[in-house]
Design an enzyme around this catalytic site. Structure first.
Site, PDB file in Angstrom:
ATOM      1  N   LYS A   1       0.160  -0.358  -6.894  1.00 63.00           N
ATOM      2  CA  LYS A   1      -0.119   0.412  -8.111  1.00 63.00           C
ATOM      3  C   LYS A   1       1.204   0.738  -8.815  1.00 63.00           C
ATOM      4  CE  LYS A   1      -3.116   4.172  -9.755  1.00 63.00           C
ATOM      5  NZ  LYS A   1      -4.084   3.347 -10.469  1.00 63.00           N
TER       6      LYS A   1
ATOM      7  N   ARG B   1      -2.550   5.567  -0.270  1.00 63.07           N
ATOM      8  CA  ARG B   1      -2.263   4.392  -1.100  1.00 63.07           C
ATOM      9  C   ARG B   1      -0.862   4.476  -1.696  1.00 63.07           C
ATOM     10  NH1 ARG B   1      -6.115   2.893  -6.057  1.00 63.07           N
ATOM     11  NH2 ARG B   1      -5.193   4.822  -6.869  1.00 63.07           N
TER      12      ARG B   1
ATOM     13  N   ARG C   1      22.562  -0.594 -14.509  1.00 57.36           N
ATOM     14  CA  ARG C   1      21.588  -1.672 -14.622  1.00 57.36           C
ATOM     15  C   ARG C   1      22.013  -2.912 -13.836  1.00 57.36           C
ATOM     16  NH1 ARG C   1      19.297  -5.969 -17.149  1.00 57.36           N
ATOM     17  NH2 ARG C   1      17.186  -5.669 -17.993  1.00 57.36           N
TER      18      ARG C   1
ATOM     19  N   TYR D   1       2.693   4.659  -9.168  1.00 57.58           N
ATOM     20  CA  TYR D   1       2.064   5.897  -9.634  1.00 57.58           C
ATOM     21  C   TYR D   1       0.707   6.079  -8.980  1.00 57.58           C
ATOM     22  CZ  TYR D   1      -1.309   3.643 -12.806  1.00 57.58           C
ATOM     23  OH  TYR D   1      -2.359   2.922 -13.331  1.00 57.58           O
TER      24      TYR D   1
ATOM     25  N   GLU E   1     -10.827  -7.483 -12.275  1.00 58.36           N
ATOM     26  CA  GLU E   1     -11.101  -6.045 -12.424  1.00 58.36           C
ATOM     27  C   GLU E   1     -10.954  -5.664 -13.890  1.00 58.36           C
ATOM     28  OE1 GLU E   1      -8.217  -3.890 -10.104  1.00 58.36           O
ATOM     29  OE2 GLU E   1      -6.612  -5.238 -10.709  1.00 58.36           O
TER      30      GLU E   1
ATOM     31  N   LEU F   1      -6.523  -3.979  -7.523  1.00 59.38           N
ATOM     32  CA  LEU F   1      -6.099  -2.710  -6.956  1.00 59.38           C
ATOM     33  C   LEU F   1      -7.123  -2.237  -5.941  1.00 59.38           C
ATOM     34  CD1 LEU F   1      -3.984  -0.383  -7.154  1.00 59.38           C
ATOM     35  CD2 LEU F   1      -5.592   0.737  -8.703  1.00 59.38           C
TER      36      LEU F   1
END
Length: 285
Positions: free
Chosen positions: A149, A52, A100, A33, A181, A205
């Site tokens: 991310k 990114r 799945r 995301y 972080e 990140l």
């Protein structure tokens, strides 16, 4: 009033937005995301976020589902359709829906692409910027590839709840005695005029706001050190702050119940916030 959201090529009312129960983002957190800020109806740092995004997808062996220009057009349409002045645009891309199985589905499986907006009036004038944040420290118990991310945000969510239970605003995560972080932000301290923040690597990140703020700091002749720092160093710092797309530059005034510096927002954070907002507004699209 219902928002318009983007789902797999269509702009639909949020009540009509649907994603399969077999989507791998839901079953495996197999997705990435991005979050972009909107000020005055303009999008901040779009190029950095798009770059990114492409990197995160590549690290998970996923292609970009569309070019950056088309992605920007979608962002702009959501801003216009939702009358968004100040707020955020969230983008999530997953590997798509398949029966799945831990093994990835066929590469031809269509990806799931979702974008939606959040209205945040007065985003640039948050009272917290004048008050400062209270932070607690917690162990960093995430997976090793924090530079990607991904949508697997359970532990950061738990960290925010730990902070809330402690009467604080957020948490800094600690590994081997060093701060990595924040739960959704990059962490900084200032000592004797030098800005110190952890170096890039798999442990954190690669923040888009981080990159911009460090560039602006160097252009303003501020000293910057990209290295890890300990909790003890943070406790003895003159000031501290965080950066993220949703908070910009936000001062930190307390760590684990003890004041940082004199317990008030420091001048370096205040100046960097001012520079970042000024320069980002000029470059916004």
């Amino acid at each position: 009033m219902s928002r318009t959201v983007y789902v797999n090529g269509e702009f639909v009312p949020e009540a009509d937005a649907k994603v399969s129960v077999f989507d791998r983002g839901f079953l495996f957190a197999d997705g990435v995301y991005e979050v972009t800020s909107v000020l005055g109806g303009k999008i901040l740092d779009f190029a950095g976020h798009a770059a990114r995004l492409e990197r995160s997808l590549a690290e998970l062996d996923m292609p970009m589902p569309m070019g950056a220009d088309e992605l920007l057009d979608i962002h702009r349409k959501l801003v216009a359709d939702n009358g968004l002045d100040d707020g955020l645009i969230y983008l999530q891309i997953t590997r798509g829906a398949a029966d799945r199985d831990f093994a990835y589905p066929d590469a031809q499986t269509p990806q799931t692409v979702v974008l939606f907006t959040q209205e945040k009036p007065g985003l640039a004038d948050a009272p917290m910027a004048k008050q400062g944040m209270k932070i607690i420290s917690i162990p960093d118990e995430r997976w090793g590839r924090r530079d990607i991310k991904t949508v697997q945000l359970l532990y950061p969510s738990m960290g925010k709840m730990m902070a809330k239970a402690a009467g604080a605003h957020d948490a800094w995560m600690v590994e081997d005695g060093h701060v990595t972080e924040g739960t959704s932000n990059n962490a900084y301290i200032v000592k004797d005029g030098t800005i110190i923040t952890r170096h890039l690597g798999n442990e954190i990140l690669h923040g888009i706001t981080r990159a911009a703020v460090l560039r602006f700091a160097r252009e303003a002749q501020m000293r910057v050190e990209e290295r890890s720092f300990t909790l003890e160093e943070a406790a003895a710092a003159d000031e501290a702050f965080i950066t993220s797309a949703s908070t910009f530059v936000m001062p930190v005034v307390e760590l684990d119940g003890a004041p940082i510096g004199d317990g008030t927002p420091g001048p370096v954070a205040a100046r960097l916030r001012e520079i970042y907002l000024d320069e980002s507004r000029k470059a916004a699209v």
